[in-house]
Scaffold this active site. Structure first.
Site, PDB file in Angstrom:
ATOM      1  NE  ARG A 223       4.039  -5.775  -0.670  1.00  0.00           N
ATOM      2  CZ  ARG A 223       4.574  -4.759  -0.270  1.00  0.00           C
ATOM      3  NH1 ARG A 223       3.724  -3.870   0.527  1.00  0.00           N
ATOM      4  NH2 ARG A 223       5.800  -4.420  -0.506  1.00  0.00           N
ATOM      5  CG  HIS A 271       0.610   0.627  -0.442  1.00  0.00           C
ATOM      6  ND1 HIS A 271       0.654  -0.674  -1.354  1.00  0.00           N
ATOM      7  CD2 HIS A 271       1.435   0.723   0.309  1.00  0.00           C
ATOM      8  CE1 HIS A 271       2.097  -1.098  -1.046  1.00  0.00           C
ATOM      9  NE2 HIS A 271       2.215  -0.412   0.104  1.00  0.00           N
TER      10      HIS A 271
END
Ligand code: GLV
Length: 308
Positions: A223, A271
């Protein structure tokens, strides 16, 4: 029974139809089409709006469309009900590909060779064999353990750190609350696959970078909030870190003016290291919901107090 789906993607209608075909016994609704909130039993979500899930008074379980549940736990008004993550063989396979690809890229100094090619310079870079390259994996959950095993099979010398004790054949496993100095000292390439919790937020910072061997490489596929961005830029500037490969960011999509985009020693990926594939991910979600309804054990049931 009824299920509500929250997803900002344009593909949400497709997702709803897909889940409906996999779960004919459950009425699958889009969030915006849900008139009677009290009739909803399950919510299948990615980054739900804060305070949104609380409105479904009879909700029995929340399913995260993804391995991480931080985007669900971010809601301060989250109802106290089970949260089920979505994993599955394909998610693990994709992360394995990403980690092996980028560890190999750093190991073989691919960016340097690509830069030399752009300048039409013949620059044979000789790197040591993988057996003499030390890789450290932070986080030994499903994804971290799998990546560690496959890096070992490529010949790398692999260490791993997690809060709880793990035993993985061929991997030097560390555990404990703090990241051990000895683990960091031997991480020439450091891979972050940690869950995001209050304890792991901002963990990739100057203090940690200073404990790595000088010129180390960093891969963050967990993250964006794990990384203190200004500390990374400073470590690259000083040479303490040679390069970083980042798949996740504090703000996504990464803003067009962000310095990471053009930094010569940063590789940015959008991502997509290991996104849930709607086909296999949908099947995992359906299987987990059926297990929940039957009262069977669910391996993907999370511990919301722990945060993963
Ligand atoms: C992706 O980031 C996931 O949590 O699966």
């Amino acid at each position: 029974m009824k299920l509500v789906l929250y997803l900002q993607s344009k593909r949400r209608v497709w997702w709803r139809d897909h889940l409906q075909s996999l779960l004919p016994e459950i009425d699958c609704l889009l969030w915006e089409d849900c008139a009677d909130k009290n009739a909803i039993d399950f919510a299948v979500v990615w980054r739900p709006p804060a305070g949104g899930l609380r409105q479904f008074k009879n909700l029995q379980a929340i399913v995260s469309i993804g391995a991480g549940i931080d985007h669900v736990l971010a809601d301060p008004e989250l109802p106290e009900i089970p949260v089920i993550r979505t994993t599955g063989a394909e998610l693990t396979q994709r992360m394995r590909e990403y980690v092996c690809l980028h560890v190999l890229r750093i190991h073989r100094q691919c960016s340097d060779m690509e830069a030399a090619q752009r300048e039409q310079r013949w620059r044979p870079v000789i790197t040591p064999p993988a057996t003499r390259r030390q890789v450290g994996i932070m986080g030994l959950g499903k994804l971290g353990t799998d990546a560690a095993i496959h890096l070992t099979q490529l010949g790398f010398s692999v260490s791993g750190w997690a809060r709880s004790k793990h035993t993985i054949a061929g991997v030097n496993c560390y555990h404990g609350e703090q990241v051990p100095e000895d683990f960091l000292k031997r991480s020439e390439i450091l891979v972050c696959l940690l869950p995001l919790t209050p304890d792991t937020r901002n963990m990739l910072n100057t203090n940690l970078f200073e404990q790595l061997p000088s010129g180390a490489g960093l891969i963050n596929a967990a993250r964006g909030e794990h990384l203190v961005e200004s500390d990374l830029l400073a470590a690259l500037e000083s040479g303490q870190l040679a390069n970083a490969t980042l798949d996740v960011f504090r703000k996504e999509p990464l803003p067009s003016t962000h310095p990471f985009w053009t930094h010569p020693n940063i590789v940015v990926t959008p991502h997509n290291a290991s996104l849930i594939d709607p086909l296999s991910g949908g099947a995992e979600i359906a299987a987990n919901l059926r297990r929940f309804i039957r009262g069977d054990l669910i391996a993907d049931l999370t511990d919301t107090k722990r945060g993963y």
